[in-house]
Motif scaffolding. Structure first.
Motif, PDB file in Angstrom:
ATOM      1  N   MET A 114       4.088  22.331  38.605  1.00  0.00           N
ATOM      2  CA  MET A 114       3.019  21.765  37.800  1.00  0.00           C
ATOM      3  C   MET A 114       3.172  22.279  36.369  1.00  0.00           C
ATOM      4  N   THR A 115       2.934  21.407  35.409  1.00  0.00           N
ATOM      5  CA  THR A 115       3.031  21.812  34.009  1.00  0.00           C
ATOM      6  C   THR A 115       1.668  22.229  33.493  1.00  0.00           C
ATOM      7  N   GLU A 116       1.693  23.015  32.463  1.00  0.00           N
ATOM      8  CA  GLU A 116       0.454  23.504  31.870  1.00  0.00           C
ATOM      9  C   GLU A 116      -0.038  22.530  30.806  1.00  0.00           C
ATOM     10  N   CYS A 117      -1.333  22.222  30.808  1.00  0.00           N
ATOM     11  CA  CYS A 117      -1.923  21.291  29.833  1.00  0.00           C
ATOM     12  C   CYS A 117      -2.368  22.040  28.587  1.00  0.00           C
ATOM     13  N   SER A 118      -2.250  21.377  27.467  1.00  0.00           N
ATOM     14  CA  SER A 118      -2.713  21.937  26.210  1.00  0.00           C
ATOM     15  C   SER A 118      -4.164  21.532  25.980  1.00  0.00           C
ATOM     16  N   ASN A 119      -4.999  22.470  25.577  1.00  0.00           N
ATOM     17  CA  ASN A 119      -6.395  22.161  25.263  1.00  0.00           C
ATOM     18  C   ASN A 119      -6.528  21.412  23.951  1.00  0.00           C
ATOM     19  N   SER A 120      -5.458  21.302  23.170  1.00  0.00           N
ATOM     20  CA  SER A 120      -5.539  20.607  21.883  1.00  0.00           C
ATOM     21  C   SER A 120      -5.799  19.115  22.067  1.00  0.00           C
ATOM     22  N   LEU A 121      -5.584  18.575  23.273  1.00  0.00           N
ATOM     23  CA  LEU A 121      -5.846  17.157  23.512  1.00  0.00           C
ATOM     24  C   LEU A 121      -7.210  16.910  24.143  1.00  0.00           C
ATOM     25  N   LEU A 122      -8.000  17.951  24.302  1.00  0.00           N
ATOM     26  CA  LEU A 122      -9.372  17.763  24.763  1.00  0.00           C
ATOM     27  C   LEU A 122     -10.207  17.426  23.539  1.00  0.00           C
ATOM     28  N   ILE A 123     -10.382  16.134  23.312  1.00  0.00           N
ATOM     29  CA  ILE A 123     -11.029  15.647  22.093  1.00  0.00           C
ATOM     30  C   ILE A 123     -12.340  14.988  22.467  1.00  0.00           C
ATOM     31  N   ALA A 124     -13.402  15.431  21.845  1.00  0.00           N
ATOM     32  CA  ALA A 124     -14.714  14.837  22.098  1.00  0.00           C
ATOM     33  C   ALA A 124     -14.778  13.462  21.450  1.00  0.00           C
ATOM     34  N   PRO A 125     -15.279  12.471  22.163  1.00  0.00           N
ATOM     35  CA  PRO A 125     -15.402  11.137  21.575  1.00  0.00           C
ATOM     36  C   PRO A 125     -16.475  11.110  20.494  1.00  0.00           C
ATOM     37  N   ASP A 126     -16.279  10.252  19.512  1.00  0.00           N
ATOM     38  CA  ASP A 126     -17.260  10.038  18.448  1.00  0.00           C
ATOM     39  C   ASP A 126     -17.826   8.636  18.640  1.00  0.00           C
ATOM     40  N   PHE A 127     -18.882   8.526  19.431  1.00  0.00           N
ATOM     41  CA  PHE A 127     -19.437   7.230  19.786  1.00  0.00           C
ATOM     42  C   PHE A 127     -20.155   6.538  18.632  1.00  0.00           C
ATOM     43  N   ALA A 128     -20.197   7.153  17.448  1.00  0.00           N
ATOM     44  CA  ALA A 128     -20.750   6.487  16.268  1.00  0.00           C
ATOM     45  C   ALA A 128     -19.780   5.426  15.756  1.00  0.00           C
ATOM     46  N   ASN A 129     -18.513   5.478  16.199  1.00  0.00           N
ATOM     47  CA  ASN A 129     -17.490   4.521  15.778  1.00  0.00           C
ATOM     48  C   ASN A 129     -17.047   3.665  16.957  1.00  0.00           C
ATOM     49  N   ASP A 130     -16.672   2.409  16.674  1.00  0.00           N
ATOM     50  CA  ASP A 130     -16.141   1.551  17.734  1.00  0.00           C
ATOM     51  C   ASP A 130     -14.865   2.142  18.318  1.00  0.00           C
ATOM     52  N   GLU A 131     -13.978   2.668  17.473  1.00  0.00           N
ATOM     53  CA  GLU A 131     -12.809   3.395  17.956  1.00  0.00           C
ATOM     54  C   GLU A 131     -13.245   4.849  18.084  1.00  0.00           C
ATOM     55  N   TYR A 132     -13.672   5.224  19.289  1.00  0.00           N
ATOM     56  CA  TYR A 132     -14.329   6.514  19.468  1.00  0.00           C
ATOM     57  C   TYR A 132     -13.364   7.661  19.776  1.00  0.00           C
ATOM     58  N   ILE A 133     -12.100   7.342  20.061  1.00  0.00           N
ATOM     59  CA  ILE A 133     -11.056   8.370  20.188  1.00  0.00           C
ATOM     60  C   ILE A 133      -9.807   7.826  19.510  1.00  0.00           C
ATOM     61  N   HIS A 134      -9.171   8.656  18.711  1.00  0.00           N
ATOM     62  CA  HIS A 134      -7.889   8.288  18.093  1.00  0.00           C
ATOM     63  C   HIS A 134      -7.023   9.543  18.044  1.00  0.00           C
ATOM     64  N   ILE A 135      -5.826   9.437  18.627  1.00  0.00           N
ATOM     65  CA  ILE A 135      -4.887  10.557  18.618  1.00  0.00           C
ATOM     66  C   ILE A 135      -3.575  10.063  18.026  1.00  0.00           C
ATOM     67  N   SER A 136      -3.155  10.678  16.954  1.00  0.00           N
ATOM     68  CA  SER A 136      -1.880  10.311  16.319  1.00  0.00           C
ATOM     69  C   SER A 136      -0.759  11.139  16.943  1.00  0.00           C
ATOM     70  N   PRO A 137       0.486  10.676  16.798  1.00  0.00           N
ATOM     71  CA  PRO A 137       1.601  11.470  17.299  1.00  0.00           C
ATOM     72  C   PRO A 137       1.633  12.878  16.681  1.00  0.00           C
ATOM     73  N   ALA A 138       1.329  12.974  15.397  1.00  0.00           N
ATOM     74  CA  ALA A 138       1.351  14.277  14.732  1.00  0.00           C
ATOM     75  C   ALA A 138       0.307  15.225  15.327  1.00  0.00           C
ATOM     76  N   ALA A 139      -0.888  14.716  15.605  1.00  0.00           N
ATOM     77  CA  ALA A 139      -1.954  15.551  16.144  1.00  0.00           C
ATOM     78  C   ALA A 139      -1.638  16.030  17.563  1.00  0.00           C
ATOM     79  N   ALA A 140      -0.925  15.197  18.328  1.00  0.00           N
ATOM     80  CA  ALA A 140      -0.639  15.525  19.717  1.00  0.00           C
ATOM     81  C   ALA A 140       0.697  16.241  19.903  1.00  0.00           C
ATOM     82  N   GLY A 141       1.540  16.233  18.863  1.00  0.00           N
ATOM     83  CA  GLY A 141       2.868  16.808  19.001  1.00  0.00           C
ATOM     84  C   GLY A 141       3.835  15.866  19.705  1.00  0.00           C
ATOM     85  N   TRP A 142       3.527  14.566  19.687  1.00  0.00           N
ATOM     86  CA  TRP A 142       4.382  13.551  20.302  1.00  0.00           C
ATOM     87  C   TRP A 142       5.286  12.954  19.228  1.00  0.00           C
ATOM     88  N   ASP A 143       6.308  12.242  19.662  1.00  0.00           N
ATOM     89  CA  ASP A 143       7.206  11.599  18.706  1.00  0.00           C
ATOM     90  C   ASP A 143       6.742  10.204  18.309  1.00  0.00           C
TER      91      ASP A 143
END
Length: 78
Positions: free
Chosen positions: A1-30
């Motif tokens: 089993m791999t270890e999960c990073s807490n950096s991707l535990l992002i609280a939704p912002d329901f004040a916006n229609d797009e309530y979660i947005h994760i960019s590759p840079a923020a997640a460490g993805w390519d």
């Protein structure tokens, strides 16, 4: 089993229609972007994907999609 990073535990912002947005840079993805969006009845949404692919996951309700690669009507309603 791999270890999960807490950096991707992002609280939704329901004040916006797009309530979660994760960019590759923020997640460490390519390449992968992730977003969650709430669509109200009869609302429309447009975006340019450029050279990127797009996957849509309909969690509730139904929608119709139009693109330069085709049209798909009344998707969803699990």
């Amino acid at each position: 089993m791999t270890e999960c990073s807490n950096s991707l535990l992002i609280a939704p912002d329901f004040a916006n229609d797009e309530y979660i947005h994760i960019s590759p840079a923020a997640a460490g993805w390519d390449f992968l972007h992730f977003a969650a969006r709430k669509m109200r009845n009869r609302a429309t949404w447009e975006m340019e994907t450029g050279d990127c692919e797009l996957a849509l996951v309909i969690l509730g309700g139904a929608c119709s999609i139009a693109s330069n690669h085709g049209n798909w009507l009344n998707l969803g309603n699990r």
